[in-house]
Scaffold this motif. Structure first.
Motif, PDB file in Angstrom:
ATOM      1  N   MET A  11      -8.367  -6.088  -3.739  1.00  0.00           N
ATOM      2  CA  MET A  11      -9.071  -6.922  -2.790  1.00  0.00           C
ATOM      3  C   MET A  11      -9.739  -8.070  -3.644  1.00  0.00           C
ATOM      4  N   ILE A  57      -0.849  -1.213  -4.089  1.00  0.00           N
ATOM      5  CA  ILE A  57      -2.291  -0.539  -3.886  1.00  0.00           C
ATOM      6  C   ILE A  57      -2.029   0.897  -3.704  1.00  0.00           C
ATOM      7  N   GLU A  76     -12.785  -3.071   2.014  1.00  0.00           N
ATOM      8  CA  GLU A  76     -12.697  -3.457   0.535  1.00  0.00           C
ATOM      9  C   GLU A  76     -12.495  -4.846   0.412  1.00  0.00           C
ATOM     10  N   VAL A 100      -0.759  -8.176   2.350  1.00  0.00           N
ATOM     11  CA  VAL A 100      -0.759  -6.678   1.925  1.00  0.00           C
ATOM     12  C   VAL A 100       0.305  -6.179   3.117  1.00  0.00           C
ATOM     13  N   PRO A 152      -7.693   0.222  -4.210  1.00  0.00           N
ATOM     14  CA  PRO A 152      -8.092  -0.753  -3.106  1.00  0.00           C
ATOM     15  C   PRO A 152      -9.173  -1.834  -3.418  1.00  0.00           C
ATOM     16  N   THR A 191       0.718  -1.194   0.251  1.00  0.00           N
ATOM     17  CA  THR A 191      -0.028   0.129   0.150  1.00  0.00           C
ATOM     18  C   THR A 191       0.853   1.321   0.139  1.00  0.00           C
ATOM     19  N   THR A 250      -8.630  -0.904   3.543  1.00  0.00           N
ATOM     20  CA  THR A 250      -8.368  -2.059   2.788  1.00  0.00           C
ATOM     21  C   THR A 250      -9.262  -3.376   3.350  1.00  0.00           C
ATOM     22  N   CYS A 291      -5.379   3.000   6.823  1.00  0.00           N
ATOM     23  CA  CYS A 291      -5.353   2.372   5.865  1.00  0.00           C
ATOM     24  C   CYS A 291      -5.672   0.982   5.952  1.00  0.00           C
TER      25      CYS A 291
END
Length: 248
Positions: free
Chosen positions: A101, A137, A160, A116, A97, A83, A157, A153
């Protein structure tokens, strides 16, 4: 023990504050994620401040895998995403994002292990960390203020991920022990109002009456009415007629 639900591992790389680790654990568990991995937390591990912040998600901290570096943290994974909120000058696929996912869900369903990476609070992941990832991402934050809190964050994530599982319904109506009215009930309500409005001389002038009746029927058909709504509207009209008769 972690749940049996297939899911990506969330890897917090060199997190600086115990509070943010705890908040990240809480954010993960909000969306059913419980595979946390920690890479060289600055203030050591375990961290009592993380436990306090995690609230009911303390189990994730107890079960978190502690590693010395990113390579060790993702050694068993088939696909890794990093990320970041800013461009890194590295040639890699860049996912939103949401798409990230979806990709994670597809790969995990195919039997792969996915991780991730989330960077430390001060400046995010280093390019050396991102170089170990298969994809990026990119979080679409305000370019004038790209700083995103670690737990935020993780939360974004995780949300999602939950969406990718089809676990989030875009819209619903909470019926509160009510039932939708059937068409016959709507039709009787329309008849009731049309009859009383006709007696009151509402459909005037005559050459517009047919169009007014049609518009009124169309209005009833557009309204999502419960049986209780229909009963109330019948009652309103009956009481208004009684009041008129009593006043007369």
């Amino acid at each position: 023990m972690p749940t049996d639900t297939p899911q990506p591992a969330f890897v917090l790389v060199r997190p600086q504050m115990g509070e943010n680790i705890g908040a990240a654990a809480r954010a993960m568990w909000n969306f059913g994620l419980d595979r946390m991995r920690l890479v060289a937390p600055r203030d050591g591990w375990p961290n009592p401040k993380a436990v306090a912040m995690a609230s009911g998600a303390g189990r994730l901290l107890d079960e978190a895998q502690l590693t010395a570096d990113v390579a060790e943290a993702v050694a068993d994974c088939h696909f890794v995403m990093a990320t970041t909120a800013r461009a890194r000058g590295l040639t890699k696929p860049v996912f939103s994002p949401e798409h990230a996912m979806q990709v994670a869900a597809e790969r995990i369903a195919a039997g792969e292990r996915v991780a991730v990476l989330f960077g430390p609070e001060r400046a995010g992941l280093e390019n050396e960390d991102i170089a170990k990832a298969n994809a990026i991402i990119n979080v679409p934050v305000n370019p004038d203020f790209p700083s995103l809190n670690l737990a935020q964050c993780v939360l974004l994530t995780g949300y999602e991920w939950r969406r990718a599982q089809g676990a989030i319904t875009p819209e619903r109506v909470d019926m509160a022990r009510a039932d939708w009215a059937e068409q016959i009930e709507i039709e009787k309500l329309a008849d009731h109002y049309e009859a009383r409005l006709s007696e009151a001389g509402f459909f005037f002038p005559e050459h517009k009456a047919e169009g007014m009746r049609l518009n009124l029927r169309n209005m009833w058909s557009r309204m999502p009415l419960t049986r209780a709504d229909v009963q109330i509207l019948h009652g309103v009209l009956r009481q208004m007629v009684r009041w008129k008769d009593r006043e007369g």
